[in-house]
Scaffold this motif. Sequence first.
Motif, PDB file in Angstrom:
ATOM      1  N   THR A  41      -2.026   4.290 -14.139  1.00  7.55           N
ATOM      2  CA  THR A  41      -3.193   5.211 -13.742  1.00  7.55           C
ATOM      3  C   THR A  41      -3.578   5.546 -15.215  1.00  7.55           C
ATOM      4  OG1 THR A  41      -1.846   5.966 -11.962  1.00  7.55           O
ATOM      5  CG2 THR A  41      -3.454   7.596 -12.940  1.00  7.55           C
TER       6      THR A  41
ATOM      7  N   PRO B 295     -10.752   3.624  -5.127  1.00  7.30           N
ATOM      8  CA  PRO B 295      -9.949   3.487  -3.771  1.00  7.30           C
ATOM      9  C   PRO B 295     -10.401   3.964  -2.530  1.00  7.30           C
ATOM     10  CG  PRO B 295      -8.806   5.073  -5.149  1.00  7.30           C
ATOM     11  CD  PRO B 295     -10.024   4.424  -6.121  1.00  7.30           C
TER      12      PRO B 295
ATOM     13  N   ASP C 149      -3.295   4.033  -7.811  1.00 10.04           N
ATOM     14  CA  ASP C 149      -4.308   3.022  -7.952  1.00 10.04           C
ATOM     15  C   ASP C 149      -5.703   3.822  -8.598  1.00 10.04           C
ATOM     16  OD1 ASP C 149      -2.906   0.806  -7.286  1.00 10.04           O
ATOM     17  OD2 ASP C 149      -3.534   0.888  -5.343  1.00 10.04           O
ATOM     18  N   ASP C 150      -5.628   5.068  -8.183  1.00 14.43           N
ATOM     19  CA  ASP C 150      -6.631   6.102  -8.525  1.00 14.43           C
ATOM     20  C   ASP C 150      -6.517   6.587  -9.993  1.00 14.43           C
ATOM     21  OD1 ASP C 150      -9.067   6.994  -8.608  1.00 14.43           O
ATOM     22  OD2 ASP C 150      -8.330   8.994  -6.952  1.00 14.43           O
TER      23      ASP C 150
END
Length: 322
Positions: A2, A209, A287-288
């Motif tokens: 991240t 995402p 994922d963000d």
Amino acid sequence: MTMAILRFNLAAPQEDPAARRDRLQAALEMCAWSETRGVNAVSIDEHHASGHGWSCNPILTAAAFLARTSRMVASVDCALGPLWHPVRLAEDIALVDTLGGGRLIVTLGLGYRAEEYDLFGLPFTERGRLMDDILDTMLSLWESPTFTPAPFTRPHPTVFVGGGVRATARRAAERGLPLNLPSHLPEIADHYRELCAAAGRRPVVVMPPVRSRGMVFLHQDPERAWAQLGEHYLWEARVYSGWSGGRVYSFMHGAERIETMADVRAAGRYRFMTPEQLIADVRANPDDHIVLHPLVGNMPIDAAWESLRLLTDVVLPALAGQ
């Protein structure tokens, strides 16, 4: 992994050059301080005819951030390509790319406000053609052995094509450039990948995402923060809402009509969070990126610093190695 990103646009409800100077100085100091504590990048953008002191030259602003840092990436998200002279833009990007030793990333987009094109005396309806011309000219100049200033990054500086329609995918794929999508648009990403495969080129796509945490402001008491500081988010959200006309042009702003504080909170694109809430959110949605927007509107500078320190002193150490 991240990434932690700081976002600045220098805009505020009142046009006050002295206050904007103070915000810019604070932003520079925040970047220099936080890059030694795990923050990876700073994001800036471009708007004109806003009446709010919006960052009008993101390449120049990126240069200021790069000059004050040694590791942090400056990401222009995005520059309005058709509003620039192609030779000037090629020169400026090459110069700042060298200044930062390759730490500059530029996304070029069309923009979506006719007022900005009117200000520059350019036809809004021909912005696609103008973008094609500027991309082709810049790439040709950077490939020329006689072009100066020669860029640091080879074969050319890192330039993404930004937008969310099939024409954007075509524009990027035809030139072998990476694609930056403003929202989760898998059909556009797939179209781009198909075009790249047909041309024998490697696709590179940046796409948010499905669930984005939006822009974060850290505070130990989010409800109190909404009551005391939420007006700054409301101001910016209303500006973007008025500009977008119900369409998604930015990965940080949706199609929702924003009028009230309740609208801002319901949209979920600006979020007051405790450090513990952000840590849990990142672990659930790794994922963000973390995007901290500490100087939104007329946010008090001391409150912005408090938010940043919660990120660097509490959140990032807890997430180290994840």
